[in-house]
Design an enzyme around this catalytic site. Structure first.
Site, PDB file in Angstrom:
ATOM      1  N   GLY A  73       0.955  -0.973  -0.094  1.00 33.96           N
ATOM      2  CA  GLY A  73       0.099  -0.062   0.024  1.00 33.96           C
ATOM      3  C   GLY A  73       0.660   1.355  -0.062  1.00 33.96           C
ATOM      4  N   GLN A 184      -7.687   1.049   4.186  1.00 29.08           N
ATOM      5  CA  GLN A 184      -8.382   0.396   5.385  1.00 29.08           C
ATOM      6  C   GLN A 184      -9.959   0.122   4.918  1.00 29.08           C
ATOM      7  OE1 GLN A 184      -7.546  -0.475   8.201  1.00 29.08           O
ATOM      8  NE2 GLN A 184      -5.439   0.172   8.365  1.00 29.08           N
ATOM      9  N   HIS A 206      -2.642  -7.075   2.818  1.00 33.21           N
ATOM     10  CA  HIS A 206      -2.672  -7.659   4.026  1.00 33.21           C
ATOM     11  C   HIS A 206      -3.668  -6.999   5.114  1.00 33.21           C
ATOM     12  CE1 HIS A 206      -0.403  -4.741   6.567  1.00 33.21           C
ATOM     13  NE2 HIS A 206       0.033  -4.482   5.427  1.00 33.21           N
ATOM     14  N   THR A 242       9.746  -8.304 -11.390  1.00 34.86           N
ATOM     15  CA  THR A 242       9.037  -9.596 -11.762  1.00 34.86           C
ATOM     16  C   THR A 242       7.857  -9.700 -10.740  1.00 34.86           C
ATOM     17  OG1 THR A 242      11.149 -10.566 -12.329  1.00 34.86           O
ATOM     18  CG2 THR A 242       9.360 -12.228 -11.634  1.00 34.86           C
ATOM     19  N   CYS A 334       7.561   6.934  19.724  1.00 34.96           N
ATOM     20  CA  CYS A 334       8.571   7.482  20.799  1.00 34.96           C
ATOM     21  C   CYS A 334       9.614   8.193  20.239  1.00 34.96           C
ATOM     22  CB  CYS A 334       9.090   6.276  21.735  1.00 34.96           C
ATOM     23  SG  CYS A 334      10.263   6.705  22.977  1.00 34.96           S
TER      24      CYS A 334
HETATM   25  N1  PLP Z   1      -2.511   3.515   4.231  1.00 33.07           N
HETATM   26  C1  PLP Z   1      -3.165   3.272   5.409  1.00 33.07           C
HETATM   27  C2  PLP Z   1      -4.335   4.003   5.699  1.00 33.07           C
HETATM   28  C3  PLP Z   1      -2.752   2.405   6.168  1.00 33.07           C
HETATM   29  O1  PLP Z   1      -3.373   1.893   7.319  1.00 33.07           O
HETATM   30  C4  PLP Z   1      -1.309   1.567   5.619  1.00 33.07           C
HETATM   31  C5  PLP Z   1      -0.996   0.350   6.586  1.00 33.07           C
HETATM   32  O2  PLP Z   1      -1.029   0.619   7.792  1.00 33.07           O
HETATM   33  C6  PLP Z   1      -0.737   1.864   4.649  1.00 33.07           C
HETATM   34  C7  PLP Z   1      -1.411   2.739   3.960  1.00 33.07           C
HETATM   35  C8  PLP Z   1       0.393   1.192   4.263  1.00 33.07           C
HETATM   36  O3  PLP Z   1       0.174   0.145   3.452  1.00 33.07           O
HETATM   37  P1  PLP Z   1       1.312  -1.088   3.677  1.00 33.07           P
HETATM   38  O4  PLP Z   1       1.492  -1.848   4.932  1.00 33.07           O
HETATM   39  O5  PLP Z   1       0.824  -2.248   2.649  1.00 33.07           O
HETATM   40  O6  PLP Z   1       2.691  -0.645   3.112  1.00 33.07           O
END
Ligand code: PLP
Length: 395
Positions: A73, A184, A206, A242, A334
């Site tokens: 993502g 999300q 995921h 790939t 942190c």
């Molecule tokens: N955008 C949002 C709103 C997310 O919650 C996350 C992951 O926590 C990401 C982007 C990033 O996705 P990825 O873990 O596949 O890089």
């Protein structure tokens, strides 16, 4: 997973769907060919990628040639922002409550970060003002090339009105692209209701029962941004590298199941989530649901429970929860030895002290009534222990 684990962190990552694991296995164990090759083994792998692309497109409501498989993502978000700026010049715009995968590239390219409202949604008045100024050239001749709005906030679960944002952008900055980080969203929102409003959409497998390390970028109407990763020209030159055939096949399978189960899961998990929050707030005082289910005009996903718990610090609470086998998160970081509350809560104007007691509980397809009952029990016990400890220290 061991029965001793109570997993309430599905917004961080949700377990793979068994059908997705089953679908990917042949491409790990027996057909390991590179789908760009020309022999029959490669052609079979290529067919699997093509069929997955068709399934993803049907589930999203776009054309197969608008689907680009990426590595995650974050990559899809980065490509949207950096690729828009690289292709057209100009500025990227997003809100301060976006995920860092959007926020950081916007900041890195000198873009504009606008405020969020108290629910974590982009401030539409501020967005309007920024786009109006940009239409007058903003004084520096750099217009807006992309506006990014997340479909669902990963910390507090608010659903954005992507259509409303898109309408403002189309009217005031017709040359700008609209991107949505929908990472999300798939468990809760029918992607077909989003896709027609945007030019770019990012997804991550995921988060909906596919494997980690596979993402999707939807580019409506053909290539809209410069590619981030160049090389062998895979994905019609839009994302070289790939293909992860097994990951792509599993992603398509998981997305289709998520889509088919959405309505039933939404109702089931909403009931469990409300029960979880009620058990905690009914047993402890000074616990605020950050976005209440009755807050006017705000839509929140069914699997998200975000609480601010008075008199405890998230880190200490998460430690006790972890010891008891309850997985949750807080999204604070942190920095320089001092606890910093989450940037999302800060953008929402949540008081710093209140935000330090944040707890994010997120439910998903594998969540059971037992998880919720045990989670509530352990959380109530841990908060009570932390509070009596700090009372003892003070007396
Ligand atoms: N955008 C949002 C709103 C997310 O919650 C996350 C992951 O926590 C990401 C982007 C990033 O996705 P990825 O873990 O596949 O890089």
């Amino acid at each position: 997973m061991s029965p001793a684990i109570t997993y309430l962190d599905h917004a961080a990552s949700t377990p793979m769907r068994p059908a997705a694991i089953e679908a990917m296995m042949p491409f790990l164990a027996t057909n390991y060919a590179n789908p760009s090759g020309s022999h029959r083994f490669a052609r079979a792998a290529r067919l699997a990628v093509d069929e997955s692309r068709d399934l993803v497109a049907a589930t999203i409501g776009c054309r197969p040639d608008e689907v680009v498989f990426t590595g995650c993502g974050t990559e899809s978000d980065n490509t949207s922002i950096l690729g828009a700026v690289a292709r057209a010049g100009g500025r990227a715009v997003c809100s301060a409550a976006e995920h860092h995968a959007v926020l950081h590239p916007v900041e890195a390219t000198g873009g504009v970060v606008v405020g969020a409202d108290r629910f974590g949604r982009i401030d539409l008045d501020e967005l309007t003002a920024v786009l109006e100024t940009a239409a007058d050239d903003g004084g520096d001749g750099r217009g807006v090339c992309v506006v990014s709005v997340m479909a669902v906030n990963n910390e507090v679960g608010t659903i954005s009105d992507v259509a409303a944002v898109a309408e403002i952008v189309r009217r005031l900055a017709p040359g700008a692209l609209v991107h949505t980080d929908a990472v999300q969203a798939p468990t809760w929102v029918d992607l077909r209701t989003l896709v027609d409003h945007v030019d770019l959409m990012s997804l991550s497998a995921h988060k909906f029962g596919g494997p980690k390390g596979t993402g999707i970028l939807v580019e409506r109407g053909g290539p809209r941004v410069a590619p981030l990763i160049v090389g062998g020209g895979q994905e019609r030159g839009r994302r070289s590298g790939t293909h992860d055939v097994a990951g792509i096949v599993a992603t398509a399978t998981a997305l289709a199941i998520t889509d088919a189960e959405r309505d039933a899961e939404d109702a089931r998990l909403r009931t469990l989530r409300d029960g979880l929050v009620d058990s905690i707030t009914g047993s402890l005082d000074d616990v605020v649901e950050t976005i209440g289910r009755d807050d006017d005009g705000v839509a929140k996903v069914a699997g998200s429970a975000h609480l601010c718990i008075g008199g405890v610090e998230s880190e200490a609470l998460l430690y006790l929860l972890d010891e008891a086998g309850v997985c949750a998160s807080a999204a604070s970081a942190c920095a320089s030895g001092a606890m910093e509350p989450s940037h999302v809560l800060a953008a929402m104007g949540v008081d710093r002290q209140v935000a330090l007691g944040a707890l994010r509980l997120s439910l998903g397809h594998a969540t059971t009534a037992t998880d919720v009952e045990r989670g509530a029990e352990v959380i109530v016990d841990a908060v009570s222990r932390l509070r009596s400890r700090s009372m003892a220290l003070r007396s």
